[in-house]
Design an enzyme around this catalytic site. Sequence first.
Site, PDB file in Angstrom:
ATOM      1  N   LYS A   1       0.842  -1.205   0.000  1.00 27.03           N
ATOM      2  CA  LYS A   1       0.000   0.000   0.000  1.00 27.03           C
ATOM      3  C   LYS A   1       0.880   1.260   0.000  1.00 27.03           C
ATOM      4  O   LYS A   1       0.565   2.253  -0.671  1.00 27.03           O
ATOM      5  CB  LYS A   1      -0.918  -0.006   1.224  1.00 27.03           C
ATOM      6  CG  LYS A   1      -1.733   1.256   1.422  1.00 27.03           C
ATOM      7  CD  LYS A   1      -2.812   1.484   0.370  1.00 27.03           C
ATOM      8  CE  LYS A   1      -3.469   2.841   0.580  1.00 27.03           C
ATOM      9  NZ  LYS A   1      -4.577   3.116  -0.324  1.00 27.03           N
TER      10      LYS A   1
ATOM     11  N   LYS B   1      -0.558  11.480   5.751  1.00 26.82           N
ATOM     12  CA  LYS B   1      -0.243  10.428   6.736  1.00 26.82           C
ATOM     13  C   LYS B   1       0.434   9.243   6.038  1.00 26.82           C
ATOM     14  O   LYS B   1       1.439   8.713   6.506  1.00 26.82           O
ATOM     15  CB  LYS B   1      -1.550  10.016   7.417  1.00 26.82           C
ATOM     16  CG  LYS B   1      -1.548   8.807   8.316  1.00 26.82           C
ATOM     17  CD  LYS B   1      -2.045   7.520   7.681  1.00 26.82           C
ATOM     18  CE  LYS B   1      -3.456   7.558   7.179  1.00 26.82           C
ATOM     19  NZ  LYS B   1      -3.914   6.275   6.610  1.00 26.82           N
TER      20      LYS B   1
HETATM   21  P1  NAP Z   1     -12.669   8.910   7.165  1.00 29.07           P
HETATM   22  O1  NAP Z   1     -13.821   9.168   6.260  1.00 29.07           O
HETATM   23  O2  NAP Z   1     -11.993  10.052   7.826  1.00 29.07           O
HETATM   24  O3  NAP Z   1     -13.176   7.858   8.284  1.00 29.07           O
HETATM   25  C1  NAP Z   1     -12.342   7.481   9.354  1.00 29.07           C
HETATM   26  C2  NAP Z   1     -13.078   6.476  10.237  1.00 29.07           C
HETATM   27  O4  NAP Z   1     -12.221   6.101  11.317  1.00 29.07           O
HETATM   28  C3  NAP Z   1     -14.354   7.049  10.874  1.00 29.07           C
HETATM   29  O5  NAP Z   1     -15.303   6.009  10.992  1.00 29.07           O
HETATM   30  C4  NAP Z   1     -13.841   7.477  12.253  1.00 29.07           C
HETATM   31  O6  NAP Z   1     -14.853   7.543  13.224  1.00 29.07           O
HETATM   32  C5  NAP Z   1     -12.887   6.349  12.561  1.00 29.07           C
HETATM   33  N1  NAP Z   1     -11.883   6.693  13.578  1.00 29.07           N
HETATM   34  C6  NAP Z   1     -10.814   7.504  13.430  1.00 29.07           C
HETATM   35  N2  NAP Z   1     -10.102   7.548  14.571  1.00 29.07           N
HETATM   36  C7  NAP Z   1     -10.728   6.741  15.447  1.00 29.07           C
HETATM   37  C8  NAP Z   1     -10.463   6.354  16.791  1.00 29.07           C
HETATM   38  N3  NAP Z   1      -9.388   6.823  17.457  1.00 29.07           N
HETATM   39  N4  NAP Z   1     -11.306   5.506  17.398  1.00 29.07           N
HETATM   40  C9  NAP Z   1     -12.395   5.036  16.748  1.00 29.07           C
HETATM   41  N5  NAP Z   1     -12.705   5.348  15.466  1.00 29.07           N
HETATM   42  C10 NAP Z   1     -11.867   6.192  14.829  1.00 29.07           C
HETATM   43  O7  NAP Z   1     -11.508   8.100   6.401  1.00 29.07           O
HETATM   44  P2  NAP Z   1     -11.612   7.113   5.150  1.00 29.07           P
HETATM   45  O8  NAP Z   1     -11.398   7.897   3.906  1.00 29.07           O
HETATM   46  O9  NAP Z   1     -12.792   6.237   5.296  1.00 29.07           O
HETATM   47  O10 NAP Z   1     -10.254   6.275   5.371  1.00 29.07           O
HETATM   48  C11 NAP Z   1     -10.182   5.168   6.255  1.00 29.07           C
HETATM   49  C12 NAP Z   1      -8.854   4.436   5.999  1.00 29.07           C
HETATM   50  O11 NAP Z   1      -8.836   3.951   4.637  1.00 29.07           O
HETATM   51  C13 NAP Z   1      -7.607   5.302   6.164  1.00 29.07           C
HETATM   52  O12 NAP Z   1      -6.555   4.553   6.716  1.00 29.07           O
HETATM   53  C14 NAP Z   1      -7.291   5.722   4.733  1.00 29.07           C
HETATM   54  O13 NAP Z   1      -5.917   6.030   4.578  1.00 29.07           O
HETATM   55  C15 NAP Z   1      -7.686   4.467   3.964  1.00 29.07           C
HETATM   56  N6  NAP Z   1      -8.050   4.664   2.559  1.00 29.07           N
HETATM   57  C16 NAP Z   1      -8.885   5.677   2.173  1.00 29.07           C
HETATM   58  C17 NAP Z   1      -9.201   5.840   0.831  1.00 29.07           C
HETATM   59  C18 NAP Z   1     -10.120   6.944   0.337  1.00 29.07           C
HETATM   60  O14 NAP Z   1     -10.157   7.167  -0.895  1.00 29.07           O
HETATM   61  N7  NAP Z   1     -10.869   7.623   1.178  1.00 29.07           N
HETATM   62  C19 NAP Z   1      -8.678   4.960  -0.121  1.00 29.07           C
HETATM   63  C20 NAP Z   1      -7.854   3.917   0.289  1.00 29.07           C
HETATM   64  C21 NAP Z   1      -7.544   3.784   1.639  1.00 29.07           C
HETATM   65  P3  NAP Z   1     -15.747   8.889  13.430  1.00 29.07           P
HETATM   66  O15 NAP Z   1     -16.884   8.762  12.447  1.00 29.07           O
HETATM   67  O16 NAP Z   1     -16.181   8.837  14.848  1.00 29.07           O
HETATM   68  O17 NAP Z   1     -14.840  10.063  13.141  1.00 29.07           O
END
Ligand code: NAP
Length: 306
Positions: free
Chosen positions: A180, A248
């Site tokens: 990744k 990050k």
């Molecule tokens: P996001 O929309 O910001 O969602 C983050 C999630 O993590 C939310 O459900 C949040 O809960 C939860 N969270 C964060 N810190 C937490 C903690 N300390 N305890 C409990 N829950 C926590 O992010 P995302 O885009 O879905 O990305 C999620 C992961 O997938 C990341 O590692 C990112 O790098 C990876 N990713 C993302 C993409 C993309 O295109 N978006 C693509 C590939 C990989 P709350 O709702 O309470 O804030």
Amino acid sequence: MIRNASSSPPVVGVIGLGIMGEPMARNLLRAGFPLVVWNRTAARADALVADGAQRASSPREVAARAAVTITILSDTPDVAEVYRREPDGVLAAAAPGKVFVDMSTIAPRAARELAAEAAARGAALLDAPVSGGDVGAREGTLSIMVGGDADALARARPVLEALGTRITHVGSNGAGQVVKACNQIVVGLTLEALGEALVLGSKAGVDPRAIVEALGGGLAASRVLEVRGEQLLARDFAPGFKLDLHAKDLGIVLEEARELGVPLPGAALVAELFAAERERGRGDADNSTVVRALEALAEHEIPRVP
Ligand code: NAP
């Protein structure tokens, strides 16, 4: 879904219902898996619960009820907290036969440590980060790069098949996160290159749409251009993939590179441009906002194309 006709589908848990987790959970429901969910901000689970998912009161409860538990959370410390928190973290429900699949992007070292802690309690933990963005999450077309035990992957595979079209077993624990990291170098540099092309071309007076269309038909074509081209032309910087999260990821990339003695000048450059955009308060914007860092250097804004 491939399963024995006589067996019922396993209960699947999803912890983290953000931009990625929510549509992934929805695809699991659609594929017929009984689903248990937990999200720190409980309201983000409401729509899924209305559509048939069950709400758990803690990460531990999800892991206790599910055969396969998926975590998809922001960053390394968040994943560590959700697995290790006392008394109701995921690891508190670790037992033989349980499979945990962390699909977040985190540091390879942390992935290996968490997997060892799960193994000490008889459970298997796979690192299985994804590529394909929010579009791939919604469409169930993610590329999933898996590090960890082959038997555990065999048990999780029917679940992962509801989320992605390419599932690659890339090695032992941590290897998924290494791949990744490789992915994030390519995506970051591709976006930056696209930004350079559009700033140069449009400052020379050429229509940005013509640039996007021409590049898309030749060697410069890419999935990044395909997925983000229209949004760039519309100057729509709503995430998508938040700049903060890609920053990050480049932190993980550069730390891994330092440890291994691998200079990565391109990744370091993109990380600096991301830092400039974060400084402008755009951490929550889509990572394609990196083109605005290049616009600032050129004192030229790519015209919006309706
Ligand atoms: P996001 O929309 O910001 O969602 C983050 C999630 O993590 C939310 O459900 C949040 O809960 C939860 N969270 C964060 N810190 C937490 C903690 N300390 N305890 C409990 N829950 C926590 O992010 P995302 O885009 O879905 O990305 C999620 C992961 O997938 C990341 O590692 C990112 O790098 C990876 N990713 C993302 C993409 C993309 O295109 N978006 C693509 C590939 C990989 P709350 O709702 O309470 O804030």
